[in-house]
Design a protein around this motif. Sequence first.
Motif, mmCIF file in Angstrom:
data_model
loop_
_atom_site.group_PDB
_atom_site.id
_atom_site.type_symbol
_atom_site.label_atom_id
_atom_site.label_comp_id
_atom_site.label_asym_id
_atom_site.label_seq_id
_atom_site.Cartn_x
_atom_site.Cartn_y
_atom_site.Cartn_z
ATOM 1 N N PRO A 124 134.610 -28.999 97.881
ATOM 2 C CA PRO A 124 133.169 -29.276 97.810
ATOM 3 C C PRO A 124 132.444 -28.207 96.992
ATOM 4 C CG PRO A 124 133.962 -29.401 100.079
ATOM 5 C CD PRO A 124 135.065 -28.795 99.276
ATOM 6 N N PHE A 125 131.383 -28.618 96.334
ATOM 7 C CA PHE A 125 130.542 -27.670 95.606
ATOM 8 C C PHE A 125 129.166 -27.673 96.250
ATOM 9 C CE2 PHE A 125 127.675 -26.769 91.878
ATOM 10 C CZ PHE A 125 127.959 -25.419 91.830
ATOM 11 N N ALA A 126 129.065 -27.063 97.403
ATOM 12 C CA ALA A 126 127.810 -26.967 98.147
ATOM 13 C C ALA A 126 127.942 -25.800 99.110
ATOM 14 C CB ALA A 126 127.523 -28.259 98.919
ATOM 15 N N GLY B 70 131.659 -22.478 96.927
ATOM 16 C CA GLY B 70 131.310 -22.531 95.514
ATOM 17 C C GLY B 70 130.450 -21.394 95.015
ATOM 18 N N LEU B 71 130.256 -20.363 95.820
ATOM 19 C CA LEU B 71 129.412 -19.235 95.401
ATOM 20 C C LEU B 71 129.856 -18.661 94.065
ATOM 21 C CD1 LEU B 71 127.265 -17.034 95.903
ATOM 22 C CD2 LEU B 71 128.979 -15.785 97.236
ATOM 23 N N MET B 72 131.166 -18.473 93.867
ATOM 24 C CA MET B 72 131.638 -17.826 92.639
ATOM 25 C C MET B 72 131.425 -18.683 91.397
ATOM 26 S SD MET B 72 135.824 -18.114 92.921
ATOM 27 C CE MET B 72 135.903 -17.461 94.587
ATOM 28 N N LEU C 78 121.926 -23.336 95.809
ATOM 29 C CA LEU C 78 121.449 -22.968 97.143
ATOM 30 C C LEU C 78 120.653 -24.095 97.799
ATOM 31 C CD1 LEU C 78 120.233 -19.260 96.821
ATOM 32 C CD2 LEU C 78 122.161 -20.112 98.151
ATOM 33 N N ARG C 79 119.987 -24.916 96.965
ATOM 34 C CA ARG C 79 119.172 -26.003 97.515
ATOM 35 C C ARG C 79 119.989 -27.245 97.845
ATOM 36 N NH1 ARG C 79 115.464 -24.307 93.387
ATOM 37 N NH2 ARG C 79 116.180 -25.997 92.046
ATOM 38 N N LEU D 216 122.901 -11.545 100.283
ATOM 39 C CA LEU D 216 123.234 -12.379 99.133
ATOM 40 C C LEU D 216 122.754 -11.736 97.841
ATOM 41 C CD1 LEU D 216 124.591 -14.982 98.331
ATOM 42 C CD2 LEU D 216 122.419 -16.177 98.674
ATOM 43 N N ARG D 217 121.577 -11.127 97.866
ATOM 44 C CA ARG D 217 121.064 -10.453 96.669
ATOM 45 C C ARG D 217 121.969 -9.291 96.265
ATOM 46 N NH1 ARG D 217 118.730 -12.449 92.770
ATOM 47 N NH2 ARG D 217 120.241 -11.284 91.577
ATOM 48 N N ARG D 218 122.440 -8.520 97.286
ATOM 49 C CA ARG D 218 123.333 -7.392 96.995
ATOM 50 C C ARG D 218 124.639 -7.887 96.385
ATOM 51 N NH1 ARG D 218 121.555 -5.740 102.042
ATOM 52 N NH2 ARG D 218 123.564 -6.193 103.046
ATOM 53 N N VAL D 219 125.163 -8.996 96.926
ATOM 54 C CA VAL D 219 126.404 -9.567 96.400
ATOM 55 C C VAL D 219 126.215 -9.993 94.947
ATOM 56 C CG1 VAL D 219 127.956 -11.558 96.557
ATOM 57 C CG2 VAL D 219 127.344 -10.288 98.623
ATOM 58 N N VAL D 220 125.121 -10.688 94.663
ATOM 59 C CA VAL D 220 124.851 -11.148 93.299
ATOM 60 C C VAL D 220 124.745 -9.969 92.342
ATOM 61 C CG1 VAL D 220 123.145 -12.284 91.820
ATOM 62 C CG2 VAL D 220 123.747 -13.298 94.028
#
Length: 311
Positions: A143-145, A149-151, A165-166, A180-184
């Motif tokens: 799945p891509f949701a 699928g984060l990467m 994200l939506r 999540l911001r730190r990971v990005v």
Amino acid sequence: MAADPDTGRRSPPTDRVIQVLDHLVARPERRFGLSELARTLDISKPTCLGILTALVSGGYLTRDVETKTYGLGPALIAAGRAAQRGFAVGPIVRPHLSALAAAFGAVCTASAVVGDQVMILEVATPPGVQSGRAAARVGQVYPFAPPVGLMYVLWSHDDEFARWLRRDPAFPVVLDQGLLRRVVDDCRERGYLVERLTPNGRRLFSLMAGVAGRDLPAELRELVGEMVSSLGERVYVGGEISADVEYPVSLIAAPSYDADGRQALVLTLDVGGSISGVEIERRGRALAVAADAVTAELGGVAPVRSGVDRY
């Protein structure tokens, strides 16, 4: 007639499925009823109905309930895009994956978002390891949701990250915006992602192969959601990793880009055990170098960051 590549024997049932698909693919602008298809293809109506029902269930055909006619379905779009992309990138990415697999004794893959799913397009195994023993297989889909699928959006433009994200989550997700911001930020700065190896993480990956999360029973979705917990927590950020300490790592991933600076592929190097911080950096840099080489050979460019990007 379809033949078994190992024995040369023909498979009449498979041939009939191919007949149906070939007939419709050759006439994409038309829709056909059961009787017409059965008569034209010289297939009995019960057999033809069984084939059509299975293909509709898989999304390869659609059925108009009012006219009771059949036409091409969305699964063929995804399959066609995957085949097109696979033929295009295979010769480019294969040597890089093979070199990484040999250097680190690890299974390496290239995958991409195809339609609404993530699909594995290429797999390289270390010398002496049979491809059939690798957990990843070409053609596998996920799945891509969120949280899966984060990467595949992590290094892309922020508008794509926000759209992901939506999306309707595959499972219940706890969204920690700060984490999540730190990971990005960390993964974009380093150029690669390091995923933690957790007791349930590998099992979850296996369970998700070929599964659409929204199709699972609600109870199972909640259970898997508890396994996933918080979006982003399975990724190590740079400040957590010390050179002389060993960490359980599932895999390392790095992006390749297209001509518009959007993620075209994700290359992964499987670890599946504990390695030192020094080794994490060595493998991560090697993977990122290979991904950059693939980007260059694809005619791609890395995206230009404004410094104020926010998903």
